[in-house]
Design a protein around this motif. Structure first.
Motif, PDB file in Angstrom:
ATOM      1  N   UNK A 109       0.832  -1.202   0.000  1.00  0.00           N
ATOM      2  CA  UNK A 109       0.000   0.000   0.000  1.00  0.00           C
ATOM      3  C   UNK A 109       0.868   1.255   0.000  1.00  0.00           C
ATOM      4  N   UNK A 110       1.940   1.238   0.774  1.00  0.00           N
ATOM      5  CA  UNK A 110       2.854   2.381   0.820  1.00  0.00           C
ATOM      6  C   UNK A 110       3.550   2.567  -0.520  1.00  0.00           C
ATOM      7  N   UNK A 111       3.980   1.488  -1.133  1.00  0.00           N
ATOM      8  CA  UNK A 111       4.595   1.581  -2.461  1.00  0.00           C
ATOM      9  C   UNK A 111       3.605   2.153  -3.466  1.00  0.00           C
ATOM     10  N   UNK A 112       2.381   1.680  -3.430  1.00  0.00           N
ATOM     11  CA  UNK A 112       1.325   2.162  -4.330  1.00  0.00           C
ATOM     12  C   UNK A 112       1.120   3.668  -4.148  1.00  0.00           C
ATOM     13  N   UNK A 113       1.081   4.125  -2.916  1.00  0.00           N
ATOM     14  CA  UNK A 113       0.898   5.548  -2.625  1.00  0.00           C
ATOM     15  C   UNK A 113       2.059   6.369  -3.175  1.00  0.00           C
ATOM     16  N   UNK A 114       3.280   5.907  -2.967  1.00  0.00           N
ATOM     17  CA  UNK A 114       4.452   6.640  -3.453  1.00  0.00           C
ATOM     18  C   UNK A 114       4.459   6.719  -4.981  1.00  0.00           C
ATOM     19  N   UNK A 115       4.160   5.627  -5.649  1.00  0.00           N
ATOM     20  CA  UNK A 115       4.127   5.636  -7.117  1.00  0.00           C
ATOM     21  C   UNK A 115       3.013   6.550  -7.605  1.00  0.00           C
ATOM     22  N   UNK A 116       1.848   6.459  -7.001  1.00  0.00           N
ATOM     23  CA  UNK A 116       0.713   7.319  -7.379  1.00  0.00           C
ATOM     24  C   UNK A 116       1.097   8.784  -7.272  1.00  0.00           C
ATOM     25  N   UNK A 117       1.688   9.162  -6.168  1.00  0.00           N
ATOM     26  CA  UNK A 117       2.055  10.558  -5.973  1.00  0.00           C
ATOM     27  C   UNK A 117       3.136  10.987  -6.967  1.00  0.00           C
ATOM     28  N   UNK A 118       4.106  10.137  -7.196  1.00  0.00           N
ATOM     29  CA  UNK A 118       5.177  10.431  -8.156  1.00  0.00           C
ATOM     30  C   UNK A 118       4.616  10.632  -9.560  1.00  0.00           C
ATOM     31  N   UNK A 119       3.752   9.734  -9.987  1.00  0.00           N
ATOM     32  CA  UNK A 119       3.202   9.770 -11.350  1.00  0.00           C
ATOM     33  C   UNK A 119       2.250  10.942 -11.554  1.00  0.00           C
ATOM     34  N   UNK A 120       1.520  11.332 -10.525  1.00  0.00           N
ATOM     35  CA  UNK A 120       0.439  12.307 -10.704  1.00  0.00           C
ATOM     36  C   UNK A 120       0.775  13.721 -10.248  1.00  0.00           C
ATOM     37  N   UNK A 121       2.029  14.002  -9.966  1.00  0.00           N
ATOM     38  CA  UNK A 121       2.419  15.362  -9.580  1.00  0.00           C
ATOM     39  C   UNK A 121       3.564  15.843 -10.459  1.00  0.00           C
ATOM     40  N   UNK A 122       3.803  17.149 -10.387  1.00  0.00           N
ATOM     41  CA  UNK A 122       4.839  17.756 -11.228  1.00  0.00           C
ATOM     42  C   UNK A 122       5.957  18.417 -10.431  1.00  0.00           C
ATOM     43  N   UNK A 123       6.008  18.155  -9.138  1.00  0.00           N
ATOM     44  CA  UNK A 123       7.102  18.714  -8.342  1.00  0.00           C
ATOM     45  C   UNK A 123       7.308  17.870  -7.092  1.00  0.00           C
ATOM     46  N   UNK A 124       8.491  18.009  -6.526  1.00  0.00           N
ATOM     47  CA  UNK A 124       8.812  17.309  -5.291  1.00  0.00           C
ATOM     48  C   UNK A 124       7.847  17.729  -4.180  1.00  0.00           C
TER      49      UNK A 124
ATOM     50  N   UNK B 245       0.885  13.096  -0.331  1.00  0.00           N
ATOM     51  CA  UNK B 245       0.836  11.911   0.535  1.00  0.00           C
ATOM     52  C   UNK B 245       0.575  12.281   1.984  1.00  0.00           C
ATOM     53  N   UNK B 246       1.013  13.443   2.401  1.00  0.00           N
ATOM     54  CA  UNK B 246       0.731  13.876   3.773  1.00  0.00           C
ATOM     55  C   UNK B 246      -0.767  14.090   3.946  1.00  0.00           C
ATOM     56  N   UNK B 247      -1.400  14.665   2.940  1.00  0.00           N
ATOM     57  CA  UNK B 247      -2.836  14.933   3.033  1.00  0.00           C
ATOM     58  C   UNK B 247      -3.685  13.661   3.051  1.00  0.00           C
ATOM     59  N   UNK B 248      -3.116  12.534   2.672  1.00  0.00           N
ATOM     60  CA  UNK B 248      -3.849  11.272   2.748  1.00  0.00           C
ATOM     61  C   UNK B 248      -4.109  10.866   4.190  1.00  0.00           C
ATOM     62  N   UNK B 249      -3.236  11.297   5.091  1.00  0.00           N
ATOM     63  CA  UNK B 249      -3.341  10.866   6.481  1.00  0.00           C
ATOM     64  C   UNK B 249      -2.728   9.498   6.658  1.00  0.00           C
ATOM     65  N   UNK B 250      -2.944   8.901   7.800  1.00  0.00           N
ATOM     66  CA  UNK B 250      -2.380   7.581   8.073  1.00  0.00           C
ATOM     67  C   UNK B 250      -0.908   7.678   8.442  1.00  0.00           C
ATOM     68  N   UNK B 251      -0.119   6.802   7.889  1.00  0.00           N
ATOM     69  CA  UNK B 251       1.304   6.673   8.203  1.00  0.00           C
ATOM     70  C   UNK B 251       2.108   7.704   7.398  1.00  0.00           C
ATOM     71  N   UNK B 252       1.840   8.972   7.612  1.00  0.00           N
ATOM     72  CA  UNK B 252       2.375  10.030   6.748  1.00  0.00           C
ATOM     73  C   UNK B 252       3.895  10.135   6.776  1.00  0.00           C
ATOM     74  N   UNK B 253       4.535   9.820   7.890  1.00  0.00           N
ATOM     75  CA  UNK B 253       5.987   9.916   7.906  1.00  0.00           C
ATOM     76  C   UNK B 253       6.610   8.875   6.974  1.00  0.00           C
ATOM     77  N   UNK B 254       6.085   7.677   6.997  1.00  0.00           N
ATOM     78  CA  UNK B 254       6.613   6.637   6.114  1.00  0.00           C
ATOM     79  C   UNK B 254       6.201   6.893   4.667  1.00  0.00           C
ATOM     80  N   UNK B 255       4.962   7.285   4.444  1.00  0.00           N
ATOM     81  CA  UNK B 255       4.536   7.622   3.076  1.00  0.00           C
ATOM     82  C   UNK B 255       5.446   8.699   2.498  1.00  0.00           C
ATOM     83  N   UNK B 256       5.762   9.708   3.306  1.00  0.00           N
ATOM     84  CA  UNK B 256       6.612  10.808   2.838  1.00  0.00           C
ATOM     85  C   UNK B 256       8.047  10.357   2.607  1.00  0.00           C
TER      86      UNK B 256
END
Length: 177
Positions: free
Chosen positions: A115-130, A137-148
């Motif tokens: 799930x964390x990998x999926x979130x990271x790929x989703x954010x990478x693919x669907x955004x245009x900046x770091x 991913x922070x706005x998703x909530x949950x395990x935000x430190x690891x997601x980030x």
């Protein structure tokens, strides 16, 4: 090869802790995708002896290595599928996902490595900046430190140091790195 064969499929060992700390392997073994696989699995099983947790690390590190090589966002997932034809089915499904069509509510928000990998790929693919990628991913909530951390490793490889907002760099001293 030194890849162990006693990796379990116990889902209780599939947390994202190994994924969160695996990115240095991508830098160390950059471009050597068999070495990335071997070291990612060995690193993961120390604390997360689980096939999916291990493969999540392999995939993240392969993605980082490919991104450093300049592989385009739209092609990087397909390239990983070619590099690792032995990917477990659950991981393959993630790599075959149409991330551009996913909405925040479509993502499982948990501490499970895939799930964390999926979130990271989703954010990478669907955004245009770091910054946008990390904010997303922070706005998703949950395990935000690891997601980030995981998202930052992937998007950081793409946008590089100069892509990090100056206000975020704070105490980062590039001369010491």
């Amino acid at each position: 090869k030194t890849i162990p064969t006693h990796i379990t499929d116990d889902p209780r060992a599939g947390g994202n802790g190994a994924l969160m700390r695996s990115a240095p392997i991508a830098l160390y073994a950059h471009g050597d995708f068999e070495k990335i696989k071997e070291l990612s699995i060995l690193s993961a099983i120390v604390t997360h002896n689980n096939e999916i947790a291990s493969w999540s690390c392999v995939i993240l590190n392969a993605l980082i290595s490919l991104v450093i090589q300049g592989e385009e966002k739209q092609k990087v997932l397909k390239r990983v599928l070619v590099l690792y034809p032995d990917i477990p089915a659950d991981v393959k499904v993630v790599l075959e996902t149409d991330f551009a069509s996913l909405q925040e509510g479509d993502l499982p928000i948990s501490g499970y490595s895939l799930d964390t990998l999926r979130i990271a790929i989703w954010s990478f693919i669907t955004t245009d900046s770091f910054a946008d990628s990390i904010r997303k991913v922070i706005l998703l909530g949950g395990d935000t430190d690891t997601f980030s951390a995981v998202t930052g490793a992937l998007t950081g490889a793409h946008y590089r140091y100069d892509g990090i907002p100056n206000s975020w760099k704070g105490i980062i001293n590039i001369e010491r790195i």
